[in-house]
Design a protein around this motif. Structure first.
Motif, PDB file in Angstrom:
ATOM      1  N   ARG A  98       0.847  -1.199   0.000  1.00 30.37           N
ATOM      2  CA  ARG A  98       0.000   0.000   0.000  1.00 30.37           C
ATOM      3  C   ARG A  98       0.878   1.242   0.000  1.00 30.37           C
ATOM      4  O   ARG A  98       1.837   1.325   0.777  1.00 30.37           O
ATOM      5  CB  ARG A  98      -0.921  -0.002   1.222  1.00 30.37           C
ATOM      6  N   VAL A  99       0.526   2.219  -0.855  1.00 28.62           N
ATOM      7  CA  VAL A  99       1.301   3.449  -0.976  1.00 28.62           C
ATOM      8  C   VAL A  99       0.412   4.642  -0.608  1.00 28.62           C
ATOM      9  O   VAL A  99      -0.692   4.800  -1.160  1.00 28.62           O
ATOM     10  CB  VAL A  99       1.852   3.634  -2.409  1.00 28.62           C
ATOM     11  N   LYS A 100       0.894   5.454   0.302  1.00 24.94           N
ATOM     12  CA  LYS A 100       0.144   6.635   0.736  1.00 24.94           C
ATOM     13  C   LYS A 100       0.011   7.649  -0.409  1.00 24.94           C
ATOM     14  O   LYS A 100       0.955   7.849  -1.178  1.00 24.94           O
ATOM     15  CB  LYS A 100       0.861   7.290   1.920  1.00 24.94           C
ATOM     16  N   PRO A 101      -1.134   8.312  -0.526  1.00 25.18           N
ATOM     17  CA  PRO A 101      -1.289   9.329  -1.576  1.00 25.18           C
ATOM     18  C   PRO A 101      -0.324  10.497  -1.364  1.00 25.18           C
ATOM     19  O   PRO A 101       0.075  10.807  -0.235  1.00 25.18           O
ATOM     20  CB  PRO A 101      -2.740   9.796  -1.417  1.00 25.18           C
ATOM     21  N   VAL A 102       0.041  11.140  -2.465  1.00 23.24           N
ATOM     22  CA  VAL A 102       0.798  12.386  -2.392  1.00 23.24           C
ATOM     23  C   VAL A 102      -0.192  13.546  -2.398  1.00 23.24           C
ATOM     24  O   VAL A 102      -1.399  13.348  -2.571  1.00 23.24           O
ATOM     25  CB  VAL A 102       1.793  12.498  -3.577  1.00 23.24           C
ATOM     26  N   VAL A 103       0.311  14.771  -2.227  1.00 20.56           N
ATOM     27  CA  VAL A 103      -0.564  15.951  -2.228  1.00 20.56           C
ATOM     28  C   VAL A 103      -1.244  16.068  -3.593  1.00 20.56           C
ATOM     29  O   VAL A 103      -0.582  16.115  -4.621  1.00 20.56           O
ATOM     30  CB  VAL A 103       0.241  17.230  -1.939  1.00 20.56           C
ATOM     31  N   PRO A 104      -2.572  16.053  -3.619  1.00 20.39           N
ATOM     32  CA  PRO A 104      -3.268  16.104  -4.909  1.00 20.39           C
ATOM     33  C   PRO A 104      -3.166  17.480  -5.564  1.00 20.39           C
ATOM     34  O   PRO A 104      -2.932  18.495  -4.896  1.00 20.39           O
ATOM     35  CB  PRO A 104      -4.717  15.776  -4.539  1.00 20.39           C
ATOM     36  N   ARG A 105      -3.342  17.493  -6.874  1.00 25.74           N
ATOM     37  CA  ARG A 105      -3.401  18.744  -7.638  1.00 25.74           C
ATOM     38  C   ARG A 105      -4.860  19.191  -7.682  1.00 25.74           C
ATOM     39  O   ARG A 105      -5.720  18.476  -8.201  1.00 25.74           O
ATOM     40  CB  ARG A 105      -2.853  18.546  -9.056  1.00 25.74           C
ATOM     41  N   CYS A 122      -9.714  17.563  -8.596  1.00 30.01           N
ATOM     42  CA  CYS A 122      -8.714  17.089  -7.638  1.00 30.01           C
ATOM     43  C   CYS A 122      -8.183  15.752  -8.140  1.00 30.01           C
ATOM     44  O   CYS A 122      -8.969  14.863  -8.501  1.00 30.01           O
ATOM     45  CB  CYS A 122      -9.364  16.935  -6.265  1.00 30.01           C
ATOM     46  N   LEU A 123      -6.831  15.599  -8.157  1.00 32.15           N
ATOM     47  CA  LEU A 123      -6.266  14.358  -8.697  1.00 32.15           C
ATOM     48  C   LEU A 123      -4.865  14.112  -8.153  1.00 32.15           C
ATOM     49  O   LEU A 123      -4.076  15.042  -8.006  1.00 32.15           O
ATOM     50  CB  LEU A 123      -6.209  14.430 -10.232  1.00 32.15           C
ATOM     51  N   GLU A 124      -4.578  12.846  -7.851  1.00 28.98           N
ATOM     52  CA  GLU A 124      -3.219  12.388  -7.547  1.00 28.98           C
ATOM     53  C   GLU A 124      -3.092  10.957  -8.064  1.00 28.98           C
ATOM     54  O   GLU A 124      -4.064  10.196  -8.066  1.00 28.98           O
ATOM     55  CB  GLU A 124      -2.891  12.498  -6.061  1.00 28.98           C
ATOM     56  N   ASN A 125      -1.871  10.583  -8.524  1.00 26.41           N
ATOM     57  CA  ASN A 125      -1.675   9.306  -9.201  1.00 26.41           C
ATOM     58  C   ASN A 125      -0.700   8.360  -8.508  1.00 26.41           C
ATOM     59  O   ASN A 125      -0.401   7.287  -9.045  1.00 26.41           O
ATOM     60  CB  ASN A 125      -1.185   9.547 -10.636  1.00 26.41           C
ATOM     61  N   GLU A 126      -0.191   8.730  -7.331  1.00 26.13           N
ATOM     62  CA  GLU A 126       0.845   7.922  -6.688  1.00 26.13           C
ATOM     63  C   GLU A 126       0.298   6.920  -5.682  1.00 26.13           C
ATOM     64  O   GLU A 126       0.904   5.879  -5.424  1.00 26.13           O
ATOM     65  CB  GLU A 126       1.865   8.840  -5.997  1.00 26.13           C
ATOM     66  N   GLY A 127      -0.827   7.208  -5.080  1.00 27.10           N
ATOM     67  CA  GLY A 127      -1.368   6.330  -4.051  1.00 27.10           C
ATOM     68  C   GLY A 127      -1.810   4.981  -4.605  1.00 27.10           C
ATOM     69  O   GLY A 127      -2.275   4.874  -5.736  1.00 27.10           O
ATOM     70  N   PHE A 128      -1.644   3.928  -3.768  1.00 22.10           N
ATOM     71  CA  PHE A 128      -2.102   2.598  -4.149  1.00 22.10           C
ATOM     72  C   PHE A 128      -2.605   1.880  -2.910  1.00 22.10           C
ATOM     73  O   PHE A 128      -1.895   1.827  -1.900  1.00 22.10           O
ATOM     74  CB  PHE A 128      -0.970   1.789  -4.797  1.00 22.10           C
ATOM     75  N   PRO A 129      -3.840   1.362  -2.960  1.00 22.13           N
ATOM     76  CA  PRO A 129      -4.765   1.410  -4.101  1.00 22.13           C
ATOM     77  C   PRO A 129      -5.228   2.834  -4.402  1.00 22.13           C
ATOM     78  O   PRO A 129      -4.915   3.760  -3.667  1.00 22.13           O
ATOM     79  CB  PRO A 129      -5.922   0.519  -3.645  1.00 22.13           C
ATOM     80  N   ALA A 130      -5.969   2.965  -5.496  1.00 21.64           N
ATOM     81  CA  ALA A 130      -6.377   4.295  -5.960  1.00 21.64           C
ATOM     82  C   ALA A 130      -7.110   5.067  -4.871  1.00 21.64           C
ATOM     83  O   ALA A 130      -7.897   4.499  -4.099  1.00 21.64           O
ATOM     84  CB  ALA A 130      -7.260   4.154  -7.193  1.00 21.64           C
ATOM     85  N   SER A 131      -6.845   6.355  -4.826  1.00 19.08           N
ATOM     86  CA  SER A 131      -7.414   7.211  -3.783  1.00 19.08           C
ATOM     87  C   SER A 131      -8.903   7.444  -3.993  1.00 19.08           C
ATOM     88  O   SER A 131      -9.412   7.430  -5.107  1.00 19.08           O
ATOM     89  CB  SER A 131      -6.685   8.554  -3.760  1.00 19.08           C
ATOM     90  N   GLN A 132      -9.583   7.686  -2.880  1.00 16.62           N
ATOM     91  CA  GLN A 132     -10.941   8.211  -2.874  1.00 16.62           C
ATOM     92  C   GLN A 132     -10.842   9.677  -2.438  1.00 16.62           C
ATOM     93  O   GLN A 132      -9.976  10.041  -1.644  1.00 16.62           O
ATOM     94  CB  GLN A 132     -11.830   7.428  -1.910  1.00 16.62           C
ATOM     95  N   TYR A 133     -11.755  10.524  -2.958  1.00 14.57           N
ATOM     96  CA  TYR A 133     -11.620  11.969  -2.754  1.00 14.57           C
ATOM     97  C   TYR A 133     -12.791  12.532  -1.957  1.00 14.57           C
ATOM     98  O   TYR A 133     -13.943  12.107  -2.113  1.00 14.57           O
ATOM     99  CB  TYR A 133     -11.526  12.673  -4.108  1.00 14.57           C
ATOM    100  N   ARG A 134     -12.442  13.502  -1.113  1.00 13.37           N
ATOM    101  CA  ARG A 134     -13.441  14.248  -0.345  1.00 13.37           C
ATOM    102  C   ARG A 134     -13.155  15.739  -0.498  1.00 13.37           C
ATOM    103  O   ARG A 134     -11.999  16.146  -0.605  1.00 13.37           O
ATOM    104  CB  ARG A 134     -13.408  13.850   1.128  1.00 13.37           C
ATOM    105  N   TRP A 135     -14.208  16.550  -0.493  1.00 12.76           N
ATOM    106  CA  TRP A 135     -14.069  18.006  -0.618  1.00 12.76           C
ATOM    107  C   TRP A 135     -14.525  18.689   0.679  1.00 12.76           C
ATOM    108  O   TRP A 135     -15.462  18.233   1.345  1.00 12.76           O
ATOM    109  CB  TRP A 135     -14.901  18.530  -1.788  1.00 12.76           C
ATOM    110  N   PHE A 136     -13.827  19.806   0.981  1.00 15.55           N
ATOM    111  CA  PHE A 136     -14.130  20.589   2.175  1.00 15.55           C
ATOM    112  C   PHE A 136     -14.324  22.054   1.781  1.00 15.55           C
ATOM    113  O   PHE A 136     -13.628  22.564   0.892  1.00 15.55           O
ATOM    114  CB  PHE A 136     -12.990  20.490   3.198  1.00 15.55           C
ATOM    115  N   ARG A 137     -15.273  22.705   2.433  1.00 12.49           N
ATOM    116  CA  ARG A 137     -15.462  24.150   2.267  1.00 12.49           C
ATOM    117  C   ARG A 137     -15.396  24.799   3.632  1.00 12.49           C
ATOM    118  O   ARG A 137     -16.133  24.420   4.546  1.00 12.49           O
ATOM    119  CB  ARG A 137     -16.816  24.456   1.607  1.00 12.49           C
ATOM    120  N   ASN A 138     -14.485  25.767   3.756  1.00  8.95           N
ATOM    121  CA  ASN A 138     -14.277  26.452   5.042  1.00  8.95           C
ATOM    122  C   ASN A 138     -14.060  25.433   6.169  1.00  8.95           C
ATOM    123  O   ASN A 138     -14.651  25.530   7.258  1.00  8.95           O
ATOM    124  CB  ASN A 138     -15.462  27.366   5.361  1.00  8.95           C
TER     125      ASN A 138
END
Length: 272
Positions: A98-105, A122-138
């Motif tokens: 398992r590889v930790k995600p890097v800072v996404p673009r 939002c995207l990053e390609n280094e994490g394994f397995p593939a990352s899941q994404y969450r968004w935050f506002r304030n």
């Protein structure tokens, strides 16, 4: 058969020999990827894609250094002891790296207009397995379904957790704020810096003034064209003195040359 999940740069695969009578048992390690086996330890040396990156720890453990996603596979330890009652034994180990995600673009628009559609990415390609994404506002996480929260029930956004897209069908003033995205998998998470997005009302007065200025400019141009035409600025067929040009008569005694001769010649009947 056992399974091992790795989150660290190095991993030791254990092949335990409890009791043995053979002085020098034959030990082999094989890597099985997509059903195809290949040697990683054979004839007392590391080989294959683990060469210079692994070592055998006595009696039969395999230490893999600088593990990467490519090391995810099944590993089989085989021990042959010809002087023992049981001449052969083996163990199969499933290794998942398992590889930790890097800072996404992250891509966040600086300003959008009320009522328009927009998308944050939002995207990053280094994490394994593939990352899941969450968004935050304030600093508050946006729920996957805005209808599930009274605070966001009037929002028109949708989140694609697999691709990292945050789409707004119709922007509202309440959608303004600082946004950031978080990429997460089993090995860890990473997030991009927060970015401010403003949402503006449609500037009706500004649009009206621009249209009015354009109409005024067009009117001025048309008035200028009218006056120029009225004063004869666009008349044709006259020279600067106002005298019409008249072609010489065909029988005036001059024979005119063709255009490519550049001169004329006199007829025999030419009289001064």
């Amino acid at each position: 058969h056992c399974s091992i999940t790795v989150f660290f740069p190095a991993i030791e695969l254990t092949c335990l020999i409890e009791s043995i009578s053979t002085n020098h048992p034959r030990i082999e390690w094989k890597k099985i990827k997509n059903g195809v086996p290949s040697y990683v330890y054979f004839q007392n040396q590391i080989s294959g894609d683990l060469e210079h990156r692994a070592q055998l720890i006595q009696p039969a453990n395999l230490l893999i250094l600088n593990t990467s996603r490519a090391d995810t596979a099944e590993y089989r330890c085989e021990v042959a002891a010809i002087d023992d009652h049981k001449h052969f034994d083996e163990i199969l180990i499933s290794l998942a790296v398992r590889v930790k995600p890097v800072v996404p673009r992250c891509s966040v628009p600086v300003a959008v207009t009320v009522g328009t559609s927009s998308e944050l990415r939002c995207l990053e390609n280094e994490g394994f397995p593939a990352s899941q994404y969450r968004w935050f506002r304030n600093n508050e996480e946006l729920p996957q379904d805005p209808k599930s929260s009274p605070k966001f029930i009037n929002s028109t956004y949708s989140i694609n957790a697999d691709t990292g897209g945050l789409k707004f069908r119709r922007m509202r003033k309440e959608d303004a704020g600082e946004y950031f995205c978080q990429a997460k998998n089993e090995a860890g998470h990473a997030q991009c810096p927060a970015q401010l997005m403003d949402v503006y009302d449609v500037d009706i007065v500004g649009i009206f003034l621009k249209v009015l200025a354009a109409l005024a400019g067009f009117t001025i141009v048309m008035v200028g064209v009218y006056h120029a035409h009225k004063h004869g600025c666009f008349s044709s067929g006259k020279d600067h003195t106002g005298t019409n040009y008249k072609s010489p008569a065909a029988d005036d005694g001059v024979e005119y040359a063709e255009a490519d001769e550049g001169h004329f010649r006199h007829k025999s009947s030419f009289i001064i």
